[in-house]
Design a protein around this motif. Structure first.
Motif, PDB file in Angstrom:
ATOM      1  N   ALA A   1       0.838  -1.205   0.000  1.00  0.00           N
ATOM      2  CA  ALA A   1       0.000   0.000   0.000  1.00  0.00           C
ATOM      3  C   ALA A   1       0.871   1.253   0.000  1.00  0.00           C
TER       4      ALA A   1
ATOM      5  N   GLN B   1      -4.756   6.939   3.701  1.00  0.00           N
ATOM      6  CA  GLN B   1      -5.364   6.052   2.699  1.00  0.00           C
ATOM      7  C   GLN B   1      -5.101   4.592   3.034  1.00  0.00           C
TER       8      GLN B   1
ATOM      9  N   LYS C   1      -8.317   2.414   3.470  1.00  0.00           N
ATOM     10  CA  LYS C   1      -8.601   1.498   2.371  1.00  0.00           C
ATOM     11  C   LYS C   1      -8.110   0.084   2.631  1.00  0.00           C
ATOM     12  N   VAL C   2      -7.085  -0.052   3.474  1.00  0.00           N
ATOM     13  CA  VAL C   2      -6.477  -1.367   3.624  1.00  0.00           C
ATOM     14  C   VAL C   2      -6.590  -1.903   5.054  1.00  0.00           C
TER      15      VAL C   2
ATOM     16  N   PRO D   1     -10.384  -2.012   6.954  1.00  0.00           N
ATOM     17  CA  PRO D   1     -11.242  -3.068   6.404  1.00  0.00           C
ATOM     18  C   PRO D   1     -10.754  -4.467   6.760  1.00  0.00           C
ATOM     19  N   LEU D   2      -9.440  -4.674   6.713  1.00  0.00           N
ATOM     20  CA  LEU D   2      -8.918  -6.009   6.988  1.00  0.00           C
ATOM     21  C   LEU D   2      -8.944  -6.332   8.479  1.00  0.00           C
TER      22      LEU D   2
END
Lengths: 391, 209
Positions: free
Chosen positions: B112, B121, B125-126, B129-130
């Motif tokens: 990323a 971000q 974005k990463v 969510p995970l």
């Protein structure tokens, strides 16, 4: 210069020097492999290029601009990045994964969709895959996506950190072909970190051998096989590979016999016969006064035509098969063996006869490749082995 | 039981609502504070241990004592109860957020960053969510604690189903004790089940089937 690194140094806080006075110039379109054992500083050096690591001293210039003056985030969006663990986002579809950087660059959705399709076709995967998730693809397919993800935003420079290290040999080979093809076709510049010498030799246009943070040698694959700079490089390449590589780096000129029995077309057949007798050969190569290869002459030709013809030029064969002295053994050996020639004349760039390759010399090459050290005592300067018909 | 419901039915609904209200606000505040704090801690690992230790320490204060501490500061009623329960809700959420974020595959974070995501971000974005499922597990755990301990809040006049239980204890009325306890248990189970549904909905898809 596309990418230049000057006096790079990376010292960690504990005092450990990871990279020591690293200097390298990379031209556009080059495929550069950093190779070395673990701890040699190859990955550290690569990671300084996209500022994932900050050098302790020294400068890196991309297109003449010092990257320390650029915003690291903007810089990284311009440089493709492929890592060993692939690093596809498991919660994003293949389409979303491919267009991560375009999205960061705020491309329109239509443009991103179009690019995603172009990219997946580039790596020969079906477009249906775009709506799948990474876990639904095999490791090799995932890394194909990893590769195009680094190309999707038209990055000119791609950094690859042992990208194929975790793949099986067959998959690795097909991915090596893929990246080599893409790199040459699209004119990308690649910096590729690996510890696999075969991989480096296959892919690179320039190999950078590193050990203990220092550059050991920078050279083309051929150059490195021909002249390893020191023992470390030699060991890294491995003895076997050095010997096996001989056919692929040795030129015809290096193994040919130089003392060739040749004759000019204006000579009488009688003189030709005498020459054959003296040299104990049954065929002669024919050259003009300037030494240019014209044809060949067999003992049978003399035998049949002795009564009717007088000069060599009357009976010689013009259709002679020859090889160039600077062509590689690897490329010629098969042709020579397949056509069943016992020997083949060798010419230089000006079509001048310079020597001859005999089957005996080829045997030496094959022997060396299979059993190691060559026997230096063979008589390569002697042309007495030149015998039989030249066809 | 029918008798109990006909006498206390209306009151039961009111108390359940109060109970739910106190719990929801405490938990909501806990999520608002602990999730961002947990995310921040992954960017400041040096102080992470200190902060998690402090949160653990707060957790060890006996519930009744903590509620009593709140009275000099906030008086009696719902406010001190909400503050005390909020403090209790912090630790599980904070710890799970921190651990969940840290557990995200480092190579994904590396990818990323290497592709040019900003820190923010990468988080949005990463990483979040995970880490979502782990964070949600922390929230579910906190929800169960908060609903159970909210029963004690009636002790400082906050109302809720605890009123039934304390009245029952004072009057030796088993039906009141049960009439307060069973709804608390049911409430905890239902909320946990609903949050479980939410967790599934928030877990990022990794297959298209």
């Amino acid at each position: 210069m596309f990418l230049s690194m000057e006096h790079l140094n990376k010292t960690y806080s504990g005092g450990k020097v990871a990279v020591d006075d690293f200097n390298l110039e990379i031209e556009k379109g080059e495929f550069v492999c950093f190779i070395g054992t673990s701890g040699s500083g190859k990955t550290t050096t690569m990671r300084m290029i996209n500022r994932m690591l900050q050098q302790t001293s020294g400068t890196i210039k991309l297109n003449g601009k010092d990257i320390s003056d650029m915003d690291p985030v903007q810089l990284r969006r311009k440089i493709g990045y492929v890592i060993q663990n692939i690093g596809l986002m498991p919660h994003m579809t293949i389409r979303q994964n491919i267009t991560i950087v375009p999205k960061l660059l705020k491309w329109s959705q239509a443009k991103m969709d179009q690019r995603a399709e172009e990219m997946i076709k580039l790596v020969e995967l079906p477009t249906e895959f775009l709506d799948r998730y990474p876990s639904e693809l095999s490791g090799g397919q995932q890394q194909r996506i990893g590769v195009v993800r680094a190309l999707a935003a038209d990055q000119d420079l791609i950094l690859m950190d042992e990208p194929y290290g975790a793949l099986d040999p067959i998959t690795r080979e097909s991915l090596q072909d893929l990246i080599k093809d893409l790199q040459t076709r699209l004119g990308k510049t690649v910096v590729f970190v690996t510890h696999d010498m075969d991989e480096a030799l296959t892919l690179a246009t320039k190999i950078v051998v590193m050990d203990g943070g220092k550059i050991m040698q920078v050279a083309t694959p051929d150059e490195i096989l021909r002249h390893p700079a020191n023992e470390f490089v030699e060991n890294l390449i491995g003895k076997d590979r050095l010997i096996q590589a001989r056919p692929s780096i040795t030129t015809v000129g290096q193994v040919m016999l130089k003392n060739v029995a040749s004759i000019t077309p204006d000579k009488l057949l009688r003189e030709a016969l005498k020459m054959m007798h003296d040299r104990r050969v049954d065929s002669l190569l024919v050259t003009d006064q300037g030494g240019n290869l014209k044809g060949y002459l067999d003992i049978e030709d003399i035998d049949y035509n002795f009564k009717t013809a007088t000069s060599v030029g009357d009976v010689m064969h013009n259709d002679v098969f020859y090889v160039k002295s600077d062509s590689l053994i690897r490329d010629t050996v098969e042709r020579i063996l397949k056509r069943g020639f016992k020997n083949v004349p060798v010419v230089d760039a000006q079509h001048k006869l310079v020597g001859i390759v005999t089957r005996a010399a080829l045997v030496d090459i094959v022997y060396d490749a299979l059993w190691g050290e060559p026997d230096k005592t063979d008589e390569r300067e002697d042309a007495t082995a030149q015998g039989g018909d030249a066809k | 039981m029918m008798h109990f419901l006909s006498v206390y039915g209306l009151q039961l609904v009111g108390k359940t609502w109060q109970h739910l209200y106190i719990s929801a606000i405490s938990l909501g505040l806990g999520v608002i504070v602990a999730v961002p704090l947990g995310v921040l801690l992954t960017r400041a690992k040096k102080i992470a241990n200190v902060v998690v230790s402090i949160a653990s320490m707060l957790q060890t204060i006996p519930a009744l004592a903590l509620l009593a501490f709140m009275i000099p500061i906030f008086g009696i009623g719902a406010t001190p109860a909400i503050v005390a329960l909020f403090i209790y809700s912090l630790l599980p959420i904070l710890r799970n957020t921190y651990l969940g974020m840290n557990d995200v595959d480092p190579s994904l974070k590396d990818a990323a960053k290497g592709m040019g995501m900003t820190n923010w971000q990468s988080i949005i974005k990463v990483e979040v969510p995970l880490a979502g499922p782990v964070i949600m597990a922390g929230i579910r755990l906190s929800a169960t604690y908060v609903i159970a301990w909210a029963a004690l809040a009636s002790y400082i006049g906050a109302g809720g189903l605890g009123d039934f239980i304390f009245n029952g204890l004072n009057l030796y009325r088993t039906d009141l004790i049960l009439g307060g306890s069973i709804p608390v248990i049911l409430l905890a189970l239902i909320v946990d089940w609903l949050l479980g549904k939410l967790e599934v909905a928030l877990t990022p898809r990794t297959t298209h089937e």
